[in-house]
Design a protein around this motif. Structure first.
Motif, PDB file in Angstrom:
ATOM      1  N   ASP A  72      77.014  27.090 -15.477  1.00  0.00           N
ATOM      2  CA  ASP A  72      76.345  27.625 -16.661  1.00  0.00           C
ATOM      3  C   ASP A  72      74.919  27.098 -16.778  1.00  0.00           C
ATOM      4  O   ASP A  72      74.010  27.831 -17.160  1.00  0.00           O
ATOM      5  CB  ASP A  72      77.131  27.277 -17.933  1.00  0.00           C
ATOM      6  CG  ASP A  72      78.429  28.053 -18.042  1.00  0.00           C
ATOM      7  OD1 ASP A  72      78.554  29.126 -17.388  1.00  0.00           O
ATOM      8  OD2 ASP A  72      79.322  27.601 -18.788  1.00  0.00           O
ATOM      9  N   SER A  75      72.872  29.052 -14.256  1.00  0.00           N
ATOM     10  CA  SER A  75      72.644  30.420 -14.739  1.00  0.00           C
ATOM     11  C   SER A  75      71.608  30.461 -15.861  1.00  0.00           C
ATOM     12  O   SER A  75      70.760  31.350 -15.900  1.00  0.00           O
ATOM     13  CB  SER A  75      73.957  31.039 -15.227  1.00  0.00           C
ATOM     14  OG  SER A  75      74.854  31.180 -14.147  1.00  0.00           O
ATOM     15  N   ALA A  76      71.660  29.484 -16.759  1.00  0.00           N
ATOM     16  CA  ALA A  76      70.688  29.421 -17.851  1.00  0.00           C
ATOM     17  C   ALA A  76      69.288  29.176 -17.313  1.00  0.00           C
ATOM     18  O   ALA A  76      68.312  29.795 -17.779  1.00  0.00           O
ATOM     19  CB  ALA A  76      71.076  28.327 -18.850  1.00  0.00           C
ATOM     20  N   THR A  77      69.150  28.317 -16.319  1.00  0.00           N
ATOM     21  CA  THR A  77      67.847  28.048 -15.720  1.00  0.00           C
ATOM     22  C   THR A  77      67.312  29.294 -15.033  1.00  0.00           C
ATOM     23  O   THR A  77      66.132  29.632 -15.172  1.00  0.00           O
ATOM     24  CB  THR A  77      67.946  26.880 -14.708  1.00  0.00           C
ATOM     25  OG1 THR A  77      68.385  25.709 -15.402  1.00  0.00           O
ATOM     26  CG2 THR A  77      66.613  26.620 -14.039  1.00  0.00           C
ATOM     27  N   ILE A  78      68.163  30.001 -14.309  1.00  0.00           N
ATOM     28  CA  ILE A  78      67.752  31.244 -13.643  1.00  0.00           C
ATOM     29  C   ILE A  78      67.254  32.250 -14.677  1.00  0.00           C
ATOM     30  O   ILE A  78      66.213  32.889 -14.495  1.00  0.00           O
ATOM     31  CB  ILE A  78      68.897  31.829 -12.796  1.00  0.00           C
ATOM     32  CG1 ILE A  78      69.164  30.925 -11.590  1.00  0.00           C
ATOM     33  CG2 ILE A  78      68.594  33.263 -12.351  1.00  0.00           C
ATOM     34  CD1 ILE A  78      70.430  31.248 -10.825  1.00  0.00           C
ATOM     35  N   GLU A  79      67.975  32.390 -15.771  1.00  0.00           N
ATOM     36  CA  GLU A  79      67.573  33.334 -16.821  1.00  0.00           C
ATOM     37  C   GLU A  79      66.217  32.953 -17.407  1.00  0.00           C
ATOM     38  O   GLU A  79      65.363  33.809 -17.626  1.00  0.00           O
ATOM     39  CB  GLU A  79      68.638  33.413 -17.907  1.00  0.00           C
ATOM     40  CG  GLU A  79      68.386  34.510 -18.924  1.00  0.00           C
ATOM     41  CD  GLU A  79      68.291  35.896 -18.298  1.00  0.00           C
ATOM     42  OE1 GLU A  79      67.469  36.708 -18.802  1.00  0.00           O
ATOM     43  OE2 GLU A  79      68.987  36.186 -17.316  1.00  0.00           O
ATOM     44  N   GLU A  80      66.006  31.658 -17.671  1.00  0.00           N
ATOM     45  CA  GLU A  80      64.716  31.199 -18.192  1.00  0.00           C
ATOM     46  C   GLU A  80      63.587  31.513 -17.219  1.00  0.00           C
ATOM     47  O   GLU A  80      62.508  31.961 -17.629  1.00  0.00           O
ATOM     48  CB  GLU A  80      64.753  29.691 -18.454  1.00  0.00           C
ATOM     49  CG  GLU A  80      65.577  29.287 -19.648  1.00  0.00           C
ATOM     50  CD  GLU A  80      65.695  27.767 -19.781  1.00  0.00           C
ATOM     51  OE1 GLU A  80      64.853  27.041 -19.210  1.00  0.00           O
ATOM     52  OE2 GLU A  80      66.633  27.310 -20.441  1.00  0.00           O
ATOM     53  N   ARG A  82      63.543  33.856 -14.896  1.00  0.00           N
ATOM     54  CA  ARG A  82      63.341  35.315 -14.858  1.00  0.00           C
ATOM     55  C   ARG A  82      62.484  35.772 -16.031  1.00  0.00           C
ATOM     56  O   ARG A  82      61.568  36.578 -15.872  1.00  0.00           O
ATOM     57  CB  ARG A  82      64.684  36.041 -14.883  1.00  0.00           C
ATOM     58  CG  ARG A  82      65.412  36.012 -13.573  1.00  0.00           C
ATOM     59  CD  ARG A  82      66.737  36.723 -13.662  1.00  0.00           C
ATOM     60  NE  ARG A  82      67.369  36.797 -12.350  1.00  0.00           N
ATOM     61  CZ  ARG A  82      68.669  36.888 -12.162  1.00  0.00           C
ATOM     62  NH1 ARG A  82      69.497  36.932 -13.194  1.00  0.00           N
ATOM     63  NH2 ARG A  82      69.164  36.952 -10.939  1.00  0.00           N
ATOM     64  N   GLU A  83      62.789  35.251 -17.219  1.00  0.00           N
ATOM     65  CA  GLU A  83      62.012  35.623 -18.402  1.00  0.00           C
ATOM     66  C   GLU A  83      60.562  35.163 -18.270  1.00  0.00           C
ATOM     67  O   GLU A  83      59.636  35.911 -18.604  1.00  0.00           O
ATOM     68  CB  GLU A  83      62.647  35.029 -19.656  1.00  0.00           C
ATOM     69  CG  GLU A  83      63.947  35.696 -20.048  1.00  0.00           C
ATOM     70  CD  GLU A  83      64.654  35.007 -21.209  1.00  0.00           C
ATOM     71  OE1 GLU A  83      64.034  34.154 -21.870  1.00  0.00           O
ATOM     72  OE2 GLU A  83      65.826  35.335 -21.450  1.00  0.00           O
TER      73      GLU A  83
END
Length: 143
Positions: A72, A75-80, A82-83
């Motif tokens: 998790d 995944s949170a780091t990847i999302e950050e 990407r944004e």
């Protein structure tokens, strides 16, 4: 050379850092990662190798190791990231008189080397020991 440049007061500066050496240009050899280092040691080592390579066939990439403790977290780091990339892409879409302006490699500025010489093997060992102690201290705090 590619060096991740965090803000001066960022916690990332205290993380362990790695250097990935990979072929550049026409060279064909397997890339490899070295570390963990303190940031200054990683940058100095990368500079010593990449800038001294007479053939210009070595690319050194200096990045922090993020302390992800779960899928998790990753995944949170990847999302950050990407944004942040989408925001940066939107910022890069500048226009002049309504016409988009593209940025290319000609816009990049070559910088002077940050370090005159690489750290000694003893300095590297001491830095690695500090990184490992920090990692072990982080594990103790999580309990």
């Amino acid at each position: 050379m590619i060096i991740y440049e965090p803000e001066e007061d960022s916690d990332v500066n205290e993380f362990p850092w790695t250097v990935t050496f990979e072929p550049s240009g026409g060279d064909d050899w397997d890339s490899f990662i070295c570390g963990p280092y303190e940031r200054d040691h990683a940058v100095a080592l990368a500079e010593a190798v990449a800038l001294d390579d007479a053939e210009g066939g070595v690319l050194a990439i200096v990045k922090p190791m993020l302390p992800a403790l779960s899928a998790d977290d990753v995944s949170a780091t990847i999302e950050e990231l990407r944004e942040a990339a989408l925001e940066e892409e939107a910022d890069d879409e500048e226009t002049v008189n309504g016409t988009p302006v593209d940025f290319d490699d000609d816009d990049l500025v070559e910088e002077e080397a940050e370090f005159d010489e690489p750290p000694s093997p003893e300095e590297i060992r001491e830095g690695m020991a500090r990184q490992y102690r920090r990692l072990l201290d982080l594990d103790a705090d999580a309990e």
